[in-house]
Design a protein around this motif. Sequence first.
Motif, mmCIF file in Angstrom:
data_model
loop_
_atom_site.group_PDB
_atom_site.id
_atom_site.type_symbol
_atom_site.label_atom_id
_atom_site.label_comp_id
_atom_site.label_asym_id
_atom_site.label_seq_id
_atom_site.Cartn_x
_atom_site.Cartn_y
_atom_site.Cartn_z
ATOM 1 N N LEU A 86 -2.070 -4.058 -12.450
ATOM 2 C CA LEU A 86 -3.189 -3.663 -11.594
ATOM 3 C C LEU A 86 -2.702 -3.456 -10.158
ATOM 4 O O LEU A 86 -3.080 -2.482 -9.498
ATOM 5 C CB LEU A 86 -4.298 -4.711 -11.652
ATOM 6 N N HIS A 87 -1.847 -4.332 -9.683
ATOM 7 C CA HIS A 87 -1.283 -4.206 -8.337
ATOM 8 C C HIS A 87 -0.504 -2.896 -8.208
ATOM 9 O O HIS A 87 -0.647 -2.169 -7.218
ATOM 10 C CB HIS A 87 -0.376 -5.409 -8.044
ATOM 11 N N TYR A 88 0.323 -2.580 -9.201
ATOM 12 C CA TYR A 88 1.111 -1.357 -9.160
ATOM 13 C C TYR A 88 0.205 -0.127 -9.088
ATOM 14 O O TYR A 88 0.408 0.771 -8.260
ATOM 15 C CB TYR A 88 2.027 -1.259 -10.386
ATOM 16 N N ILE A 89 -0.797 -0.070 -9.963
ATOM 17 C CA ILE A 89 -1.715 1.076 -10.010
ATOM 18 C C ILE A 89 -2.413 1.261 -8.667
ATOM 19 O O ILE A 89 -2.425 2.362 -8.096
ATOM 20 C CB ILE A 89 -2.751 0.905 -11.141
ATOM 21 N N LEU A 90 -3.009 0.191 -8.150
ATOM 22 C CA LEU A 90 -3.768 0.307 -6.900
ATOM 23 C C LEU A 90 -2.866 0.597 -5.709
ATOM 24 O O LEU A 90 -3.236 1.388 -4.827
ATOM 25 C CB LEU A 90 -4.602 -0.952 -6.666
ATOM 26 N N LEU A 91 -1.681 0.000 -5.675
ATOM 27 C CA LEU A 91 -0.757 0.286 -4.587
ATOM 28 C C LEU A 91 -0.365 1.763 -4.583
ATOM 29 O O LEU A 91 -0.341 2.414 -3.529
ATOM 30 C CB LEU A 91 0.488 -0.591 -4.697
ATOM 31 N N GLU A 92 -0.084 2.326 -5.742
ATOM 32 C CA GLU A 92 0.273 3.751 -5.819
ATOM 33 C C GLU A 92 -0.875 4.638 -5.346
ATOM 34 O O GLU A 92 -0.660 5.588 -4.595
ATOM 35 C CB GLU A 92 0.682 4.123 -7.246
ATOM 36 N N LEU A 93 -2.084 4.328 -5.792
ATOM 37 C CA LEU A 93 -3.231 5.146 -5.387
ATOM 38 C C LEU A 93 -3.497 5.036 -3.888
ATOM 39 O O LEU A 93 -3.786 6.039 -3.226
ATOM 40 C CB LEU A 93 -4.468 4.756 -6.189
ATOM 41 N N LEU A 94 -3.385 3.831 -3.351
ATOM 42 C CA LEU A 94 -3.609 3.655 -1.917
ATOM 43 C C LEU A 94 -2.506 4.326 -1.094
ATOM 44 O O LEU A 94 -2.797 4.954 -0.072
ATOM 45 C CB LEU A 94 -3.716 2.171 -1.572
#
Length: 157
Positions: free
Chosen positions: A19-27
């Motif tokens: 979840l951290h990876y996904i959100l960090l990439e999107l942000l």
Amino acid sequence: EVIVTGRLDLTFPYIPTHLHYILLELLKNAMRATVDRHGVGFRCPPVTVVIADGADNEDVVIKVADEGGGIPRSQVEKIWSYLFTTADPSVQENMISSNSNNSSGTPLAGLGFGLPISRSYARYFGGDLSIMSMEGYGTDAFVYLTRLGNTREPIPV
């Protein structure tokens, strides 16, 4: 600036590193696009994150929205390809040329792995990642997360 709204009190079982990876990439993508469009030193519109969930919702949905100018419709399907990037090509060139001395930090964006890997993480656990873009305005990314425990691992038996 990032504004987070919606179900801020929400807890649900999920693998935090994915979840951290996904959100960090999107942000990272949203902030880079916003700064590229509006310029450094100028007041940029905020990136908005909305967390949606309800008692009857099938998924937890997280939307990351920016006003970074969007992606041309002809390029939208390419964003799921490894090594495709909308960032300045000099980012990749600088990474290759500086690889030998390791003196520079990791770039904010531009290597073309973030979105494909993020979508794979979401899909592996029964969710998805989709992008809706309006060229000339901005992009909305939707992360659909199935609560772990409600689905089976997608491995052929």
